[in-house]
Design an enzyme around this catalytic site. Structure first.
Site, short mmCIF file in Angstrom:
data_model
loop_
_atom_site.label_atom_id
_atom_site.label_comp_id
_atom_site.label_asym_id
_atom_site.label_seq_id
_atom_site.Cartn_x
_atom_site.Cartn_y
_atom_site.Cartn_z
N ASP A 36 0.89 -1.03 0.12
CA ASP A 36 -0.03 0.24 0.03
C ASP A 36 0.81 1.23 0.18
OD1 ASP A 36 -2.30 -1.78 0.15
OD2 ASP A 36 -2.81 -1.15 2.28
N ASP A 45 -15.36 -2.68 -1.55
CA ASP A 45 -14.64 -2.51 -0.16
C ASP A 45 -16.05 -2.03 0.88
OD1 ASP A 45 -12.02 -2.64 -1.22
OD2 ASP A 45 -12.15 -0.40 -1.60
#
Length: 240
Positions: free
Chosen positions: A8, A129
């Site tokens: 990330d 998500d």
């Protein structure tokens, strides 16, 4: 099943967030390409990349470290975060990215997902998500009233390569994945589902593997950096 180590990217560095909060980022490596190579050296077959800044900005922000990874690391990679138009999709795939992950646009412009999946078969995934079963967009900052399964089913006939399902409340929390919700989604659609969020031990990986649903893989981040999961052992477990 495939193990996808997560890289990330925030402000050019490799970080992990806690439950998706940008102000709760822990920096693990200032050299994302070196981190990617380390995962490959440890035995991974894929990489999962996320441009965190890009997810909020709506356009690529951490392009430089992603390009360095694509240039130097010889395993396929998938990337999400800020990919919201066909030009950006084409640009990333032309640079050697194996798979783009479309999240926010899957909600806001589902036709783009279908067009991209048709234009680039096997190279487009949908990122879903969710908090408490409801989809969140724009870097997880905006909550919707859309159910996870309802969104996934919109793309059953679109030809997308995979769905990456992240339970935001589990992400970075080291509390285990939401096995039940992930398995329910995988049973509800024919699209391959990749589990994400909370995978923090070999037992978690075993639970996903044994959930009774046909999962394609699992993404893990913090547990790999903290040494709670060994990449080689995890990859071997999921392949077995």
């Amino acid at each position: 099943m495939i193990l996808y180590p997560a890289i990330d990217l925030k402000d050019g560095a490799c970080v992990r967030l806690y439950k998706g909060e940008m102000d709760q980022a822990t920096v693990f490596n200032d050299d994302p390409a070196a981190q990617a190579q380390a995962f490959v050296d440890q035995g991974c077959d894929w990489l999962h990349l996320v441009d965190l800044n890009g997810a909020f900005a709506g356009e690529p922000v951490n392009a430089r470290p992603v390009e360095e990874i694509l240039t130097n690391v010889k395993v396929p990679a998938q990337l999400g975060g800020g990919i919201r138009d066909m030009a950006t999709i084409e640009r990333w795939l032309s640079k050697g990215l194996q798979r783009v992950i479309l999240g926010t646009v899957a909600v806001e412009d589902p036709d783009l997902v279908r067009q991209a999946a048709k234009a680039f078969p096997g190279h487009v995934a949908v990122g879903i998500d969710a908090r408490n079963g409801m989809v969140a967009t724009r870097g997880w900052a905006e909550e919707t009233t859309i159910n996870v399964t309802d969104l996934a089913r919109q793309f059953e006939d679109a030809g997308v390569a995979a769905i990456i399902y992240t339970d935001i409340n589990r992400d970075g929390a080291m509390q285990g994945p939401n096995v039940e919700a992930t398995a329910d989604l995988a049973r509800a659609v024919s699209i391959p589902v990749i589990a994400s969020g909370g995978v923090s031990s070999m037992a978690d990986l075993q639970a996903l593997k044994d959930c009774g649903a046909p999962l394609d893989g699992a993404i893990s981040g913090r547990a790999l950096y903290d040494g709670q999961i060994n990449v080689a052992d995890a990859a071997a477990l999921l392949k077995a």
